[in-house]
Design an enzyme around this catalytic site. Structure first.
Site, PDB file in Angstrom:
ATOM      1  N   GLU A  12      42.086  53.197  42.578  1.00 16.28           N
ATOM      2  CA  GLU A  12      41.416  51.957  42.984  1.00 16.28           C
ATOM      3  C   GLU A  12      41.613  51.537  44.439  1.00 16.28           C
ATOM      4  O   GLU A  12      42.292  50.549  44.728  1.00 16.28           O
ATOM      5  CB  GLU A  12      41.882  50.809  42.082  1.00 16.28           C
ATOM      6  N   GLU A  55      40.814  53.625  32.834  1.00 16.08           N
ATOM      7  CA  GLU A  55      41.366  52.338  32.415  1.00 16.08           C
ATOM      8  C   GLU A  55      40.259  51.509  31.775  1.00 16.08           C
ATOM      9  O   GLU A  55      39.091  51.581  32.201  1.00 16.08           O
ATOM     10  CB  GLU A  55      41.931  51.517  33.596  1.00 16.08           C
TER      11      GLU A  55
HETATM   12  C1  BG6 Z   1      43.731  47.835  37.596  1.00 12.50           C
HETATM   13  C2  BG6 Z   1      45.007  48.536  37.962  1.00 12.50           C
HETATM   14  O1  BG6 Z   1      43.320  47.150  38.720  1.00 12.50           O
HETATM   15  O2  BG6 Z   1      43.725  46.886  36.613  1.00 12.50           O
HETATM   16  C3  BG6 Z   1      46.180  48.229  37.060  1.00 12.50           C
HETATM   17  O3  BG6 Z   1      44.835  49.898  38.140  1.00 12.50           O
HETATM   18  C4  BG6 Z   1      46.118  46.762  36.665  1.00 12.50           C
HETATM   19  O4  BG6 Z   1      47.351  48.585  37.732  1.00 12.50           O
HETATM   20  C5  BG6 Z   1      44.854  46.576  35.839  1.00 12.50           C
HETATM   21  O5  BG6 Z   1      47.244  46.305  36.003  1.00 12.50           O
HETATM   22  C6  BG6 Z   1      44.665  45.177  35.310  1.00 12.50           C
HETATM   23  O6  BG6 Z   1      44.708  44.262  36.345  1.00 12.50           O
HETATM   24  P1  BG6 Z   1      45.630  42.990  36.273  1.00 12.50           P
HETATM   25  O7  BG6 Z   1      45.476  42.313  37.577  1.00 12.50           O
HETATM   26  O8  BG6 Z   1      45.110  42.188  35.143  1.00 12.50           O
HETATM   27  O9  BG6 Z   1      47.007  43.516  36.015  1.00 12.50           O
END
Ligand code: BG6
Length: 466
Positions: free
Chosen positions: A164, A371
Site C-alpha cells: 500500500e 486484505e
Molecule cells: C491496510 C493495512 O491499510 O488496512 C493494514 O495494510 C491495516 O496494515 C488495514 O491495519 C486496516 O486499516 P486500519 O487503519 O483500520 O488498521
C-alpha cells in the site's frame, strides 16, 4: 457450483509491527514506527507495537490456530530492522532465525507462506539518512530483499515487495499522520518514485536469484463514485482514480506513469525526477501478480473549499470524517451508504467492480485479494465473541470476489485481514479485525471467535459453505 478452483488459496494476513512485539528483542533495530508511536499524540491513546500481541514469542501457538482454522496460506511481513538493524550491512542472525522458524512451522502444517517485504516499518537508521526520499534507500532495500531470498527463497514461493504505497507515502508525506510526518506533495512524489525503483530492483534480483516462485506488489483497491452526475463531480472522481489507482498501479503493471498526470506534476514541481535507466528498469521488471487490499469505496465531489484532513480514529460513528484537497476533490458520506463505526463504507460490489477495472486496464494479471475485512468492536456475549457483523462482511465480499471470477478475473487467493486481532496503526487495539480474539486483560490469551468457526467451514468446503 462455486467458482473456486482446487488450487485457490484461502488464507489470512497480518503485518510485523501490528502483531510481533519484541520491538527490541534479540538485536532488532528500531523502525520508524517504534520511534513515531512513542511521540505524544501520534497514535490513538498512545498505543504502540512494543508488545503488540506478542506473536514474536507466541508464533507456534498462533500457527497451531491457523492450522486448526484450516488456513492454506498466511500472508505476513518481515520486519526489515529485525534482520538488518541499521537497514544494511550487519545481519542480525537471531532475527533471521525467527522468520526461518515461523516458515518451518507454517510448512509443517501445509500453510503456504506469502511474505511481504515492506509493511511500513523502515529501519530508523535509513530514515535518519533521508528515508525514501533518498535513492540509496532503494539500494538498501534490494540488499535486504536479497538476504530474504537467500535465507527463505528455497521454502517460500509467494513474495510481495511493498504494501500500500498510497498509505505509507500518502500519510507519511502528504497528510503527515504516519512517519516521517512530512506534508509536502512534491517530496511525496519523489519518495514514491524511489519505492517503484526499489520494487523494480527487487523484482530483477528475484529473477536473478532463480527462486521458483512469484513476486508482486500490493496496493489499496479503492473505487471512486461521483456523488452526482454533474460534470464537476465526475471529473473529481476521475482525478481521484488517477491519483489513487493509476499513479500507483501503472508504474508496477505497465512500467510507466500515467502520461497526463506526470506531465502536470513535472510542470508544477519538477517531480518525479528520473535517474538514467529508470525508464527501462520499470519497464523490464513488471511483477508476476498484483495484490489488492479492499475495504471500502469513496464517494467523491468536486472541491473548491479548503483542504480538509480529519479522520475518525476513535470508532465513534459519524465523528467527523473529512478528507479533501482544495481544487482537486473531496470524499463525502454517501447518503445511501452503510458505514462502519470508523466511517468506512461497506460496499461489496466495489470488490467486483474494482477487480474488473484492474483487469480492464492491465489485462490478465493474476490477482490475490491480499486484505479484506471489517474493523469493529466485537460484542462479547457470555464469554463468546459473537462477531456476526464480520461474518456478514466477509460473506458478502467472498460473493463479490466470486462474481469477478465468474466474469473472467484470474483471482488466485483470498486473505482476510486479519488472522488475529492486532494493532491498528492509528486506531489502537479497539479496532478489531481478527478471527482470533486477544484478551489484553488476561496476558494476551487467544480465543477463537464465531468467525473462526465460520471461516473454518468455508475453507473445508472450498468456499461452498458460506
Ligand atoms: C491496510 C493495512 O491499510 O488496512 C493494514 O495494510 C491495516 O496494515 C488495514 O491495519 C486496516 O486499516 P486500519 O487503519 O483500520 O488498521
Amino acid at each position: 457450483m462455486s467458482q473456486f478452483p482446487e488450487h485457490f488459496l484461502w488464507g489470512a494476513a497480518t503485518a510485523a509491527y501490528q502483531v510481533e512485539g519484541g520491538f527490541d528483542a534479540d538485536g532488532k533495530g528500531p523502525s520508524i514506527w517504534d520511534i513515531f508511536a512513542h511521540q505524544p499524540g501520534a497514535t490513538y491513546q498512545g498505543t504502540n507495537g512494543d508488545v503488540a500481541v506478542d506473536h514474536y514469542h507466541r508464533f507456534r501457538e498462533d500457527v497451531a490456530l491457523m492450522a486448526e482454522m484450516g488456513m492454506q496460506s498466511y500472508r505476513f511481513s518481515i520486519s526489515w530492522p529485525r534482520l538488518l538493524p541499521k537497514g544494511r550491512g550487519e545481519v542480525n542472525e537471531a532475527g533471521v532465525a525467527f522468520y526461518s522458524e515461523l516458515i518451518d512451522a507454517l510448512l509443517e502444517h501445509n500453510i503456504e507462506p506469502m511474505i511481504t517485504l515492506y509493511h511500513w516499518d523502515l529501519p530508523q537508521a535509513l530514515q535518519d539518512e533521508g528515508g525514501w526520499e533518498m535513492r540509496s534507500t532503494a539500494e538498501a532495500f534490494v540488499e535486504y530483499a536479497r538476504l530474504c531470498y537467500e535465507r527463505y527463497g528455497s521454502r517460500v514461493k509467494l513474495w510481495a515487495t511493498f504494501n500500500e504505497t498510497i498509505v505509507f507515502i500518502g500519510h507519511g508525506y502528504v497528510t503527515g499522520s504516519h512517519p516521517p510526518a512530512v506534508k509536502d506533495p512534491a517530496r511525496a512524489i519523489q519518495a514514491c518514485h524511489h519505492v517503484f525503483v526499489a520494487h523494480a530492483l527487487a523484482v530483477k534480483a528475484f529473477r536473478e536469484s532463480g527462486i521458483k516462485g512469484q513476486i508482486g506488489f500490493v496496493n489499496v483497491l479503492q473505487p471512486h463514485t461521483p456523488l452526482t452526475d454533474s460534470p464537476e463531480d465526475k471529473a473529481a472522481a476521475a482525478l481521484a482514480d488517477g491519483i489513487y489507482t493509476h499513479w500507483l498501479y501503472d508504474p508496477v503493471l505497465k512500467g510507466e506513469y500515467p502520461a497526463e498526470l506526470v506531465s502536470q506534476t513535472q510542470a508544477l514541481w519538477g517531480v518525479p525526477r528520473f535517474a538514467p535507466g529508470d525508464d527501462s528498469l520499470l519497464k523490464e521488471n513488471i511483477g508476476d501478480f498484483i495484490g489488492l487490499n479492499y475495504y471500502r469505496r469513496e464517494t467523491v465531489v468536486a472541491n473548491n473549499e479548503e483542504t480538509q484532513l480529519k479522520a475518525n480514529h476513535s470508532g465513534e460513528r459519524n465523528s467527523g470524517h473529512e478528507f479533501g484537497f482544495k481544487g482537486l476533490f473531496k470524499f463525502v458520506r454517501n447518503p445511501n451508504g452503510v458505514y462502519t463505526d470508523w466511517d468506512w463504507e461497506i460496499w461489496p460490489q466495489g470488490l467486483t467492480d474494482g477487480i474488473m477495472q484492474i483487469k480492464a486496464r492491465y489485462g490478465d494479471v493474476p490477482i490475490y485479494i491480499t486484505e479484506n475485512g471489517l474493523g469493529a468492536k466485537d460484542p462479547i456475549i457470555d464469554g463468546e465473541i459473537v462477531d456476526d457483523a464480520r461474518i456478514d462482511y466477509l460473506r458478502m465480499h467472498v460473493d463479490a470476489m466470486e462474481e469477478a471470477m465468474r466474469q473472467g478475473a484470474d483471482v488466485r487467493g483470498y486473505y482476510p485481514w486479519s488472522f488475529i486481532d492486532l494493532l491498528s496503526w492509528l486506531n489502537g487495539y479497539q479496532k478489531q479485525y481478527g478471527f482470533v480474539y486477544v484478551d489484553h486483560h488476561a496476558g494476551l490469551a487467544r480465543k477463537r471467535k464465531k468467525s473462526f468457526f465460520w471461516y473454518q467451514k468455508l475453507i473445508a468446503s472450498r468456499g461452498e459453505q458460506r
